[in-house]
Design an enzyme around this catalytic site. Structure first.
Site, PDB file in Angstrom:
ATOM      1  N   ASN A 127       9.357   4.984   1.548  1.00  0.00           N
ATOM      2  CA  ASN A 127       8.555   4.050   0.753  1.00  0.00           C
ATOM      3  C   ASN A 127       9.472   3.000   0.139  1.00  0.00           C
ATOM      4  O   ASN A 127      10.669   3.234  -0.061  1.00  0.00           O
ATOM      5  CB  ASN A 127       7.799   4.793  -0.358  1.00  0.00           C
ATOM      6  CG  ASN A 127       6.897   3.867  -1.146  1.00  0.00           C
ATOM      7  OD1 ASN A 127       5.997   3.246  -0.595  1.00  0.00           O
ATOM      8  ND2 ASN A 127       7.151   3.741  -2.441  1.00  0.00           N
ATOM      9  N   GLU A 190       6.846   0.044   5.151  1.00  0.00           N
ATOM     10  CA  GLU A 190       7.419  -1.131   4.489  1.00  0.00           C
ATOM     11  C   GLU A 190       8.580  -1.738   5.293  1.00  0.00           C
ATOM     12  O   GLU A 190       8.654  -2.961   5.459  1.00  0.00           O
ATOM     13  CB  GLU A 190       7.887  -0.779   3.076  1.00  0.00           C
ATOM     14  CG  GLU A 190       6.777  -0.621   2.061  1.00  0.00           C
ATOM     15  CD  GLU A 190       6.211   0.793   2.024  1.00  0.00           C
ATOM     16  OE1 GLU A 190       5.351   1.053   1.170  1.00  0.00           O
ATOM     17  OE2 GLU A 190       6.635   1.635   2.850  1.00  0.00           O
ATOM     18  N   ASP A 237       4.407  -7.913 -19.171  1.00  0.00           N
ATOM     19  CA  ASP A 237       3.903  -7.751 -17.808  1.00  0.00           C
ATOM     20  C   ASP A 237       3.218  -9.032 -17.340  1.00  0.00           C
ATOM     21  O   ASP A 237       3.363 -10.081 -17.954  1.00  0.00           O
ATOM     22  CB  ASP A 237       2.976  -6.537 -17.718  1.00  0.00           C
ATOM     23  CG  ASP A 237       3.077  -5.838 -16.365  1.00  0.00           C
ATOM     24  OD1 ASP A 237       3.005  -6.538 -15.333  1.00  0.00           O
ATOM     25  OD2 ASP A 237       3.241  -4.606 -16.331  1.00  0.00           O
TER      26      ASP A 237
END
Length: 412
Positions: A127, A190, A237
């Site tokens: 991942n 990925e 964020d």
């Protein structure tokens, strides 16, 4: 990454900052003032880059695509690029003090890695995803792992077996690799997707803990995530607001590789590059979903919607209900969406004024606005209710079939 920066420099899209700049807030303020690539020749004694893909045209260029066709082309991805083994990295003792890790906003908990791609491996599954990481000391960070996302799931599996999760944090790669790591792809794809985006193949090197990462990387930090947790946050964020303090897993690094003259990559939290990398990888997914219910032309997650919460979807209607079907398909494909506007082919989805015009002249509020309550949305939305639900709004700003001539604008 170096070749890409040089290509953008020739296009006049790089600002070279030659004077010494501090990693403590000063660099962040400079990045907030432009969407051009900032290349720091002396950031705390090292070279660094920010805003590497802070606009759609630069992202499209990095992927070798035309900006207007980018989403459609990405929607056709197969995730089947070729991965080429290229040996191993020669690791040294980790020392994070040698990296100009930045402090972005006054209330941040400390210095954060924001462009670090966490490659992990458990069993035969690999991942890659970006996680913000707060530096604790010269060899440890605490990472924000969103519950239910792949890295968090793999960590739980490792801990259930009484083991640690092997990881490698990579900083400074070609933007196509970064984009692939931000995209929801089939499990373990990925690196294959990054290879596809890079033209069909990608060289990788293996770390001593078995994790494979792109061979052409500026910085590689190998290590493990175990059971230890500590406070992470506050930190800004995507919405530009502070995330709260949470107990999060600690990553302990056991090895470190850097190019002799490495270029450190950092992403401004809530900045243009953050929004591009949060939103653009979802656009092909929304495109494919909407294509299942009507003819879709383009999908854009808007800058004003934090690159994540607002979508503009351009369609070609064939039946009167297509606009609302497109809205429902988009919400299903990207559950964090809050507001969706569907427009016709004659409206430019990248132009906020054009989209507002469509809303002003083609929307009857009692017929064309959908309000959906009590549904899952984004935890990043400050309006999220105490029970974790959100309210979503869909606006069908398309022409009424059979009455097109009444709405079309005059042209020369």
């Amino acid at each position: 990454m170096r070749e890409f920066i040089e290509k953008m420099r020739k296009e006049g899209l790089v600002i070279d900052v030659t004077e010494p700049i501090s990693p403590d807030i000063e660099a962040a303020k400079m990045a907030a003032g432009t969407d051009k690539i900032l290349f720091f020749h002396n950031l705390g004694g090292s070279r660094a880059v920010m805003n590497l893909t802070a606009s759609r045209n630069v992202l499209a260029c990095s992927l070798g695509l035309n900006e207007k066709e980018m989403v459609q082309k990405l929607a056709d991805a197969t995730f089947e690029g070729n991965i080429v083994d290229d040996g191993k990295f020669a690791m040294k003792k980790p020392d994070l003090s040698k990296i100009p890790v930045m402090h972005f906003f006054p209330k941040d908990a400390g210095n954060y890695f924001t462009a670090g791609i966490v490659f992990s491996k458990w069993g035969e599954v690999e991942n890659a995803s970006i996680h913000r990481m707060l530096v604790l000391d010269d060899h440890r960070v605490v990472a924000r792992l969103v519950e239910g996302r792949h890295t968090h799931v793999m960590l739980k599996k490792a801990l259930a077996c009484g083991e640690r999760l092997p990881v490698a944090v990579v900083i400074g790669v070609h933007p196509a690799v970064t984009f692939a790591s931000c995209t929801r792809v089939p499990a373990g794809k990925e690196l294959s997707y990054a290879a596809e985006l890079r033209g069909g193949s990608l060289k990788v090197k293996e770390c001593s803990n078995g994790v494979r990462v792109p061979a052409d990387a500026e910085i590689v930090l190998e290590g493990y995530i175990g059971a230890e947790v500590t406070d992470e946050g506050p930190f800004v964020d995507i919405t530009g607001t502070y995330d709260p303090v949470r107990r999060q897993p600690v990553i302990e690094f056991t090895g470190m590789y850097t190019k002799p003259d490495f270029i450190y990559h950092s992403i401004l939290p809530g900045g243009d590059e953050h929004k591009i990398l949060m939103g653009c990888p979802y656009e092909p997914k929304i495109y494919r979903a909407v294509a299942g219910v009507t003819e879709v032309k383009n999908v854009i997650l808007t800058k004003g919607g934090c690159g994540y919460l607002h979508a503009v979807i351009q369609i070609k209607k064939s039946t009167q209900g297509d606009g609302k079907n497109a809205i429902m398909a988009a919400f299903a494909a990207h559950t964090s969406l809050k507001h969706v506007v569907v427009i016709d082919e004659d409206i430019d989805p990248s132009d906020p004024t054009e989209v507002e015009y469509a809303i002003a002249t083609r929307v009857s509020g009692d017929l064309d606005v959908m309000v959906i309550t009590g549904v899952r949305g984004s935890s990043l939305d400050p309006c999220q209710k105490d029970d974790g639900t959100n309210v979503k709004i869909g606006i069908d700003a398309t022409l009424v079939l059979g009455r097109e001539n009444e709405f079309r604008r005059a042209t020369w």
